[in-house]
Design an enzyme around this catalytic site. Structure first.
Site, PDB file in Angstrom:
ATOM      1  N   HIS A  64      -9.824  -3.389   9.778  1.00  0.00           N
ATOM      2  CA  HIS A  64      -9.684  -3.259   8.322  1.00  0.00           C
ATOM      3  C   HIS A  64     -10.182  -4.510   7.583  1.00  0.00           C
ATOM      4  O   HIS A  64     -10.437  -4.445   6.379  1.00  0.00           O
ATOM      5  CB  HIS A  64      -8.221  -3.036   7.934  1.00  0.00           C
ATOM      6  CG  HIS A  64      -7.798  -1.600   7.886  1.00  0.00           C
ATOM      7  ND1 HIS A  64      -8.431  -0.657   7.125  1.00  0.00           N
ATOM      8  CD2 HIS A  64      -6.764  -0.946   8.485  1.00  0.00           C
ATOM      9  CE1 HIS A  64      -7.808   0.513   7.255  1.00  0.00           C
ATOM     10  NE2 HIS A  64      -6.784   0.370   8.084  1.00  0.00           N
TER      11      HIS A  64
ATOM     12  N   GLU B  43      -2.764  -3.892   7.268  1.00  0.00           N
ATOM     13  CA  GLU B  43      -3.873  -4.850   7.338  1.00  0.00           C
ATOM     14  C   GLU B  43      -3.829  -5.928   6.271  1.00  0.00           C
ATOM     15  O   GLU B  43      -4.869  -6.270   5.704  1.00  0.00           O
ATOM     16  CB  GLU B  43      -5.186  -4.068   7.253  1.00  0.00           C
ATOM     17  CG  GLU B  43      -5.446  -3.341   5.905  1.00  0.00           C
ATOM     18  CD  GLU B  43      -4.922  -1.924   5.815  1.00  0.00           C
ATOM     19  OE1 GLU B  43      -3.944  -1.607   6.510  1.00  0.00           O
ATOM     20  OE2 GLU B  43      -5.480  -1.124   5.034  1.00  0.00           O
ATOM     21  N   ASN B  44      -2.671  -6.486   5.956  1.00  0.00           N
ATOM     22  CA  ASN B  44      -2.618  -7.533   4.935  1.00  0.00           C
ATOM     23  C   ASN B  44      -3.575  -8.653   5.335  1.00  0.00           C
ATOM     24  O   ASN B  44      -3.546  -9.130   6.461  1.00  0.00           O
ATOM     25  CB  ASN B  44      -1.182  -8.018   4.775  1.00  0.00           C
ATOM     26  CG  ASN B  44      -0.282  -6.904   4.277  1.00  0.00           C
ATOM     27  OD1 ASN B  44      -0.664  -6.157   3.375  1.00  0.00           O
ATOM     28  ND2 ASN B  44       0.877  -6.747   4.889  1.00  0.00           N
TER      29      ASN B  44
ATOM     30  N   GLU C 102      -9.691   4.390   6.215  1.00  0.00           N
ATOM     31  CA  GLU C 102      -9.013   4.716   7.476  1.00  0.00           C
ATOM     32  C   GLU C 102      -9.928   5.325   8.538  1.00  0.00           C
ATOM     33  O   GLU C 102      -9.813   5.006   9.718  1.00  0.00           O
ATOM     34  CB  GLU C 102      -7.811   5.637   7.211  1.00  0.00           C
ATOM     35  CG  GLU C 102      -6.722   4.993   6.343  1.00  0.00           C
ATOM     36  CD  GLU C 102      -6.155   3.696   6.913  1.00  0.00           C
ATOM     37  OE1 GLU C 102      -6.337   3.419   8.122  1.00  0.00           O
ATOM     38  OE2 GLU C 102      -5.535   2.944   6.142  1.00  0.00           O
TER      39      GLU C 102
ATOM     40  N   GLU D 240      -5.981  -2.745  12.781  1.00  0.00           N
ATOM     41  CA  GLU D 240      -5.682  -3.597  11.612  1.00  0.00           C
ATOM     42  C   GLU D 240      -6.739  -4.682  11.444  1.00  0.00           C
ATOM     43  O   GLU D 240      -7.133  -5.016  10.331  1.00  0.00           O
ATOM     44  CB  GLU D 240      -4.275  -4.202  11.714  1.00  0.00           C
ATOM     45  CG  GLU D 240      -3.137  -3.191  11.890  1.00  0.00           C
ATOM     46  CD  GLU D 240      -3.207  -1.971  10.980  1.00  0.00           C
ATOM     47  OE1 GLU D 240      -3.765  -2.073   9.881  1.00  0.00           O
ATOM     48  OE2 GLU D 240      -2.712  -0.905  11.396  1.00  0.00           O
TER      49      GLU D 240
ATOM     50  N   GLN E 206       0.848  -1.197   0.000  1.00  0.00           N
ATOM     51  CA  GLN E 206       0.000   0.000   0.000  1.00  0.00           C
ATOM     52  C   GLN E 206       0.878   1.239   0.000  1.00  0.00           C
ATOM     53  O   GLN E 206       1.883   1.249   0.704  1.00  0.00           O
ATOM     54  CB  GLN E 206      -0.900   0.036   1.251  1.00  0.00           C
ATOM     55  CG  GLN E 206      -2.041   1.028   1.112  1.00  0.00           C
ATOM     56  CD  GLN E 206      -2.893   1.155   2.390  1.00  0.00           C
ATOM     57  OE1 GLN E 206      -2.549   0.669   3.444  1.00  0.00           O
ATOM     58  NE2 GLN E 206      -4.005   1.840   2.274  1.00  0.00           N
TER      59      GLN E 206
ATOM     60  N   ARG F 112       9.696   2.949  12.932  1.00  0.00           N
ATOM     61  CA  ARG F 112       8.341   3.300  12.503  1.00  0.00           C
ATOM     62  C   ARG F 112       8.269   4.816  12.297  1.00  0.00           C
ATOM     63  O   ARG F 112       8.605   5.595  13.195  1.00  0.00           O
ATOM     64  CB  ARG F 112       7.358   2.868  13.594  1.00  0.00           C
ATOM     65  CG  ARG F 112       5.931   3.245  13.328  1.00  0.00           C
ATOM     66  CD  ARG F 112       5.040   2.848  14.502  1.00  0.00           C
ATOM     67  NE  ARG F 112       3.679   3.303  14.282  1.00  0.00           N
ATOM     68  CZ  ARG F 112       2.742   3.300  15.227  1.00  0.00           C
ATOM     69  NH1 ARG F 112       3.024   2.858  16.446  1.00  0.00           N
ATOM     70  NH2 ARG F 112       1.535   3.737  14.964  1.00  0.00           N
TER      71      ARG F 112
ATOM     72  N   TYR G 296      -8.170   9.974   9.043  1.00  0.00           N
ATOM     73  CA  TYR G 296      -8.371   9.045  10.166  1.00  0.00           C
ATOM     74  C   TYR G 296      -9.307   9.670  11.201  1.00  0.00           C
ATOM     75  O   TYR G 296     -10.360   9.128  11.527  1.00  0.00           O
ATOM     76  CB  TYR G 296      -7.042   8.739  10.862  1.00  0.00           C
ATOM     77  CG  TYR G 296      -6.110   7.827  10.118  1.00  0.00           C
ATOM     78  CD1 TYR G 296      -5.404   8.271   8.997  1.00  0.00           C
ATOM     79  CD2 TYR G 296      -5.902   6.516  10.546  1.00  0.00           C
ATOM     80  CE1 TYR G 296      -4.524   7.432   8.327  1.00  0.00           C
ATOM     81  CE2 TYR G 296      -5.022   5.677   9.871  1.00  0.00           C
ATOM     82  CZ  TYR G 296      -4.342   6.139   8.773  1.00  0.00           C
ATOM     83  OH  TYR G 296      -3.479   5.305   8.110  1.00  0.00           O
TER      84      TYR G 296
END
Ligand code: BES
Ligand code: ZN
Length: 625
Positions: free
Chosen positions: A323, A295-296, A342, A320, A165, A579, A405
């Site tokens: 999602h 969120e795979n 989101e 996640e 993504q 991160r 968000y």
């Protein structure tokens, strides 16, 4: 020139996105995806079969991608796929009757979009056929990070992982890289023996470690959810159909931290309808994973910075997981509709957290998020503050921050308040059912909302009010502003202590959540003396905290205030985490304090080899423009 600090990583993706839309402003089409070359109105891929070798030495994936395609336009003779830094060796078109090489060529490269791949399809090929491409990726692939052993927890084995993504799937698979299409997929992945491959597919926790792994993803997904990781991963169960993969060094800590995952899954099903994906597992990656989570499907990728030891940061897991409904089941039609992924997910995350924990805890998180939203409103241009912005040339260098968000969440909370929780829950369940395995534009969402709720007799909300949320800047006056008694108290005590009205020892920090501590740190007076900063640091152990969000908050303050006594632990923070959210704002605060731009650049140059290429780009944008 130095640009405004980059607050969130998601924001930056938007920068890339905006420049392309800008060119199209005159006949701007809100339903069109401007970030793909693919001619999806003529051909669509329905199924993908990958057969790939994972070569750690060359830092390459190589093999073949077979796509089962459907021709929607009988006259169309050219397929356009998205690629970036891929080498295409051959193209073959296979039908029931024949198999023949196809002509193909790569077009001109666009910095944002990558390189279009044109493949000629004979007119007599028929409506359905397979396209087989032999290809390999480049070590520069923007989706793949190849980690040397030093950057892993165990320090002995290499690792690789993807982050597709928003528009990076094209740098590891030649695809129609747009959320407008959905594909099922299967894959055979060959790795060095003893390593384990996992994908956003049917991972079998008991799979033998043979070095050859087979996957199937029977539910159709948009290509940005294609995901792979290879490393020294082991599995531990968390519940009946939930579990966690990570390096053995992090397995126990992960099992403890994420123990509530099964309960979250069960609650989510009770609230939003059936979980349509089979298992739900987590993959805890090394610090360089650029996001909090991704969120795979069936396998969320997670930052290890959530391992605080007290489960205080697990709202990211709820996010996640949520999602699986908003995003993976019902997908934003284009990136402009990202708020539907989101914002709705943030809303559902909070709802889940209320049930699993308690409303006080979630209100604390809501207030922190709202405060970040106010900061974003200060720096994001008005036109970008709409949930679904209409972008034009002047926006090309700007971004939306986390507006989609938090403003998205506030919009849904507003609707919930107006119609009542029960009616709104029913609306959401019906929405997920109606649009399951499909895409949604902002306009279609508004129509559906209108149909189901707004047009009811005596509806407390008008269509115009809903459109104010989606198309206008800022917040409507009747938005529900979050409040938290705990955080109000923390703020009051921070102010009293700043004004020497109370002693630090009178503040009952031991009873407070990390979120309350964060609010305290953010509420101390701007001109607080360094003596008092030292007392706070010593009293709360801030410079040595193992809570990543507290560290983030503290070191932003340290950098803003030029509290140089804590610059050594500040640099340790920058080396400990990768991160984007945890480090980019610290670099930005250093760069913006009037004195430390050079120092920020030096620290960045020392740290950057451990960061993900995406994170490096976000930080460099703030430090070198
Ligand atoms: N899907 C996003 C991450 C993302 C967004 C990647 C846009 C690429 C482009 C993910 O679900 C997310 O929102 N992560 C947040 C979690 C947080 C808001 C709970 C993050 O990483 O901070
Ligand atoms: Zn998200």
């Amino acid at each position: 020139m130095y640009r405004k600090p980059v607050l969130t990583v998601i924001a930056i993706l938007f920068i890339a996105s905006c420049s392309k839309q800008a060119e199209e402003v005159d006949n701007y089409d809100p339903a069109r995806d401007y970030f793909t070359f693919a001619n999806t109105e003529q051909f669509v891929t329905e199924h993908l079969a990958l057969d790939l070798d994972v070569d750690f030495k060359a830092e390459e994936l190589s093999g073949s991608a077979l796509q089962t395609m459907r021709r929607l336009d009988a006259a169309a003779t050219e397929i356009v796929l998205d690629t970036r830094d891929l080498t295409i060796a051959s193209a073959v078109i296979v039908t029931a009757e024949s198999s023949a090489p196809a002509e193909f060529r790569l077009g001109d490269t666009d910095e944002t979009l990558g390189t279009p791949l044109y493949i000629t399809v004979p007119v007599d090929t028929g409506e359905q056929f397979d396209l087989v491409l032999e290809y390999k990726t480049s070590p520069k692939s923007t989706a793949l990070q190849w980690l040397p052993p030093e950057l892993t927890a165990g320090g002995k084995h290499a690792m690789m992982f993807s982050q597709s993504q928003a528009i990076h799937a094209r740098s590891w698979v030649p695809v129609q890289d747009t959320p407008a299409i959905r594909i099922t997929y299967e894959a055979t992945i060959r790795t060095p023996t003893s390593m384990l491959a996992v994908m956003s597919a049917n991972n079998d926790p008991l799979t033998p470690r043979t070095g050859e792994y087979k996957f199937e993803m029977p539910q159709p997904i948009p290509p940005y959810l294609l995901a792979i990781a290879v490393g020294n991963f082991y599995f531990a169960p968390l519940g009946e159909n939930t579990g966690v993969y990570t390096e053995p060094e992090l397995l126990d800590a992960s099992v403890y931290e994420f123990a509530d995952t099964q309960a979250m899954l069960e609650q989510a099903e009770a609230m939003f309808g059936p979980y349509d994906w089979g298992r739900y597992d987590l993959l805890v990656l090394p610090p360089s994973f650029p996001f909090g989570g991704m969120e795979n499907p069936r396998l969320s990728f997670i930052t290890p910075s959530l391992l605080a030891g007290d489960r205080s940061l697990v709202s990211v897991i709820a996010h996640e997981l949520a999602h699986s409904w908003s995003g993976n089941l019902v997908t934003n039609a284009t990136w402009r509709d990202g708020w539907l992924n989101e914002g709705m997910t943030s809303y559902m995350e909070s709802r889940l957290m209320e049930v699993i924990y308690n409303v006080e805890r979630v209100d604390e998180e809501r207030v922190l998020m709202y405060n970040e939203l106010l900061l974003d409103f200060e720096r994001v241009p008005e036109k970008m503050q709409a949930l679904a912005p209409r972008l034009d040339n002047t926006d090309s260098e700007d971004f939306q921050g986390t507006i989609h968000y938090s403003k998205g969440q506030l919009f849904l909370e507003y609707l919930e308040d107006a119609f009542g929780r029960k009616a709104f829950d029913d609306f959401l369940s019906a929405y997920f059912e109606e649009f399951a395995f499909g895409t949604i534009t902002t306009e279609r969402f508004l129509d559906y909302l209108d149909e189901r709720l707004l047009s009811q007799e005596g509806s407390p909300v008008t269509r115009a009010q809903a459109e104010q949320w989606t198309y206008e800047p800022g917040l409507p006056v009747d938005a529900r502003i979050p409040v938290s008694k705990n955080l109000e108290n923390a703020k009051a005590l921070a102010e009293a202590w700043s004004a020497d009205e109370i002693q630090l020892s009178e503040v009952p920090f031991e009873d407070w959540s990390p979120q309350a501590r964060i609010h305290f740190i953010n509420s101390i007076a701007p001109d607080l003396s360094f003596e008092k900063l030292a007392a706070l640091d010593g009293g709360l152990g801030l410079s040595a905290t193992s809570n990543a969000e507290i560290g983030r908050t503290w070191f932003i303050q340290v950098a803003k205030r030029r509290y140089t006594a804590a610059y050594e632990p500040l640099e340790a923070h920058l080396n400990r985490y990768g991160r984007g959210r945890l480090i980019a704002p610290v670099y930005a605060a250093l760069a913006a304090n009037g004195e430390d731009l050079e120092l920020a650049r030096e620290m960045f140059e020392r740290a950057r080899s451990a960061y993900h290429p995406l994170t490096n780009e976000w930080i460099a944008n703030g430090l070198y423009e």
